[in-house]
Write a protein that holds these residues in place. Structure first.
Motif, PDB file in Angstrom:
ATOM      1  N   PHE A  25     -13.413  -1.187  -3.196  1.00  0.00           N
ATOM      2  CA  PHE A  25     -12.617  -1.376  -4.395  1.00  0.00           C
ATOM      3  C   PHE A  25     -11.317  -2.105  -4.092  1.00  0.00           C
ATOM      4  O   PHE A  25     -10.729  -2.720  -4.980  1.00  0.00           O
ATOM      5  CB  PHE A  25     -12.304  -0.021  -5.051  1.00  0.00           C
ATOM      6  CG  PHE A  25     -13.488   0.593  -5.735  1.00  0.00           C
ATOM      7  CD1 PHE A  25     -13.821   0.235  -7.034  1.00  0.00           C
ATOM      8  CD2 PHE A  25     -14.294   1.502  -5.073  1.00  0.00           C
ATOM      9  CE1 PHE A  25     -14.919   0.788  -7.663  1.00  0.00           C
ATOM     10  CE2 PHE A  25     -15.404   2.068  -5.692  1.00  0.00           C
ATOM     11  CZ  PHE A  25     -15.716   1.706  -6.994  1.00  0.00           C
ATOM     12  N   ASN A  26     -10.832  -2.025  -2.857  1.00  0.00           N
ATOM     13  CA  ASN A  26      -9.612  -2.730  -2.467  1.00  0.00           C
ATOM     14  C   ASN A  26      -9.912  -4.045  -1.760  1.00  0.00           C
ATOM     15  O   ASN A  26      -9.583  -5.107  -2.255  1.00  0.00           O
ATOM     16  CB  ASN A  26      -8.750  -1.841  -1.557  1.00  0.00           C
ATOM     17  CG  ASN A  26      -7.696  -1.082  -2.329  1.00  0.00           C
ATOM     18  OD1 ASN A  26      -7.655  -1.131  -3.552  1.00  0.00           O
ATOM     19  ND2 ASN A  26      -6.848  -0.367  -1.618  1.00  0.00           N
ATOM     20  N   GLU A  27     -10.518  -3.957  -0.571  1.00  0.00           N
ATOM     21  CA  GLU A  27     -10.764  -5.177   0.183  1.00  0.00           C
ATOM     22  C   GLU A  27     -11.839  -4.968   1.243  1.00  0.00           C
ATOM     23  O   GLU A  27     -12.121  -3.842   1.669  1.00  0.00           O
ATOM     24  CB  GLU A  27      -9.492  -5.686   0.866  1.00  0.00           C
ATOM     25  CG  GLU A  27      -9.066  -4.932   2.105  1.00  0.00           C
ATOM     26  CD  GLU A  27      -8.282  -3.673   1.840  1.00  0.00           C
ATOM     27  OE1 GLU A  27      -8.571  -2.650   2.507  1.00  0.00           O
ATOM     28  OE2 GLU A  27      -7.394  -3.681   0.968  1.00  0.00           O
ATOM     29  N   ALA A  59      -7.072  -5.332  -7.787  1.00  0.00           N
ATOM     30  CA  ALA A  59      -6.496  -4.002  -7.565  1.00  0.00           C
ATOM     31  C   ALA A  59      -6.061  -3.829  -6.123  1.00  0.00           C
ATOM     32  O   ALA A  59      -5.065  -3.154  -5.840  1.00  0.00           O
ATOM     33  CB  ALA A  59      -7.509  -2.923  -7.946  1.00  0.00           C
ATOM     34  N   GLY A  60      -6.787  -4.438  -5.183  1.00  0.00           N
ATOM     35  CA  GLY A  60      -6.443  -4.326  -3.776  1.00  0.00           C
ATOM     36  C   GLY A  60      -5.470  -5.383  -3.291  1.00  0.00           C
ATOM     37  O   GLY A  60      -5.034  -5.336  -2.136  1.00  0.00           O
ATOM     38  N   SER A  61      -5.100  -6.315  -4.149  1.00  0.00           N
ATOM     39  CA  SER A  61      -4.232  -7.410  -3.705  1.00  0.00           C
ATOM     40  C   SER A  61      -2.822  -6.941  -3.366  1.00  0.00           C
ATOM     41  O   SER A  61      -2.086  -7.641  -2.665  1.00  0.00           O
ATOM     42  CB  SER A  61      -4.171  -8.519  -4.765  1.00  0.00           C
ATOM     43  OG  SER A  61      -3.504  -8.087  -5.942  1.00  0.00           O
ATOM     44  N   THR A  62      -2.436  -5.753  -3.851  1.00  0.00           N
ATOM     45  CA  THR A  62      -1.107  -5.224  -3.529  1.00  0.00           C
ATOM     46  C   THR A  62      -1.137  -4.298  -2.313  1.00  0.00           C
ATOM     47  O   THR A  62      -0.110  -3.704  -1.970  1.00  0.00           O
ATOM     48  CB  THR A  62      -0.537  -4.439  -4.725  1.00  0.00           C
ATOM     49  OG1 THR A  62      -1.414  -3.362  -5.048  1.00  0.00           O
ATOM     50  CG2 THR A  62      -0.393  -5.335  -5.944  1.00  0.00           C
ATOM     51  N   ALA A  63      -2.280  -4.167  -1.661  1.00  0.00           N
ATOM     52  CA  ALA A  63      -2.410  -3.263  -0.515  1.00  0.00           C
ATOM     53  C   ALA A  63      -2.372  -4.073   0.788  1.00  0.00           C
ATOM     54  O   ALA A  63      -1.395  -4.769   1.060  1.00  0.00           O
ATOM     55  CB  ALA A  63      -3.695  -2.443  -0.654  1.00  0.00           C
ATOM     56  N   TYR A  64      -3.422  -3.994   1.601  1.00  0.00           N
ATOM     57  CA  TYR A  64      -3.467  -4.712   2.881  1.00  0.00           C
ATOM     58  C   TYR A  64      -3.248  -6.208   2.679  1.00  0.00           C
ATOM     59  O   TYR A  64      -2.555  -6.870   3.457  1.00  0.00           O
ATOM     60  CB  TYR A  64      -4.823  -4.442   3.528  1.00  0.00           C
ATOM     61  CG  TYR A  64      -4.972  -4.861   4.973  1.00  0.00           C
ATOM     62  CD1 TYR A  64      -3.903  -5.385   5.694  1.00  0.00           C
ATOM     63  CD2 TYR A  64      -6.199  -4.714   5.623  1.00  0.00           C
ATOM     64  CE1 TYR A  64      -4.056  -5.756   7.013  1.00  0.00           C
ATOM     65  CE2 TYR A  64      -6.362  -5.085   6.942  1.00  0.00           C
ATOM     66  CZ  TYR A  64      -5.284  -5.608   7.635  1.00  0.00           C
ATOM     67  OH  TYR A  64      -5.436  -5.977   8.948  1.00  0.00           O
TER      68      TYR A  64
END
Length: 253
Positions: A110-112, A149-154
């Motif tokens: 869901f993130n990357e 949604a995962g673009s702000t994480a890793y």
């Protein structure tokens, strides 16, 4: 409102779960109208993976260290908050890997999806988009494909772009790219199939991870958006996911 409560293993999350069950009652996740997840973003990702087949919306409350995907914790009027919540549909990525022994595996993210070198040697990767070679050799510590949604994480930590939730795009972001030196990644249409081939797997081994599912010693990794597998995540109107992604682009810390 039929609610199911799930919580991380921390004492604060477990105590909150007990208090909420006492207050609102609970049903099994398969019988719930909404699953309430208590913890941080890592626990939210595990909740989405565990219960996605039920097609039940998930409402998270932050009781962990990171809570970008969570709402503020508040025990009062929980059914009322959920009734007013805005839904964000998250579409996961599907990762298909083949390792050096020829074993094939699949996982969702869901993130990357991220590829990382396993040794002190930089990874050498071939990058294809929809079957066409775009980079014959990418020399790097790794590369990742991120959802909005995962673009702000890793992805953000690797200096990748922040993506609007409804933009229908993915981020392809290198991690410490050495060659081509000026390549900083790409924004791709969400239906793009990304194929990554490890060029020297014996000397330069690489692992691939979809959220928290890791495959070691991969030879090839194919990534595409999973069709028909979206999950609804619920957010309080004043802190919906679209607004959070927008605000993150102006963060001062």
């Amino acid at each position: 409102m039929r609610l199911a409560f799930v919580a991380s293993h921390t004492s604060v999350a477990q105590e909150a779960r007990h208090a909420l069950v006492e207050r609102y009652g609970e049903v099994p996740p398969a019988e719930a109208e909404v699953i309430v997840a208590l913890g941080g973003d890592g626990f939210m990702l595990r909740t989405l993976h565990t219960y996605r087949a039920l097609e039940v919306p998930v409402y998270g409350m932050k009781l962990g260290q990171v809570g970008f995907l969570m709402n503020k914790y508040r025990a009062e009027d929980l059914p009322g908050r959920i009734a007013k919540a805005h839904a964000a549909v998250l579409h996961p990525l599907e990762m298909h890997t083949v390792d050096v022994a020829g074993v094939e595996r699949k996982a969702l993210a869901f993130n990357e999806v991220s590829l990382i070198r396993q040794s002190n040697q930089a990874a050498h990767l071939e990058v294809k988009l929809d079957g066409e070679v775009k980079l014959p050799v990418l020399v790097c510590d790794g590369v990742l494909v991120a959802t909005p949604a995962g673009s702000t994480a890793y992805n953000l930590s690797a200096y990748g772009p922040i993506l609007p939730l409804d933009a229908n795009v993915l981020a392809l972001t290198p991690i410490s790219a050495f060659r081509p030196r000026r390549w900083r990644g790409a924004i791709l249409p969400h239906r793009t199939e990304v194929s990554l081939r490890i060029l020297d797997p014996g000397k330069r081994p690489v692992s691939a991870t979809a959220d928290f599912h890791e495959m070691r010693d991969v030879l090839r990794v194919d990534v595409r958006q999973a069709e028909g597998r979206g999950v609804s995540l619920l957010f309080d109107p004043e802190h919906n996911l679209e607004q959070r992604i927008l605000d993150e682009q102006f963060a001062q810390d």
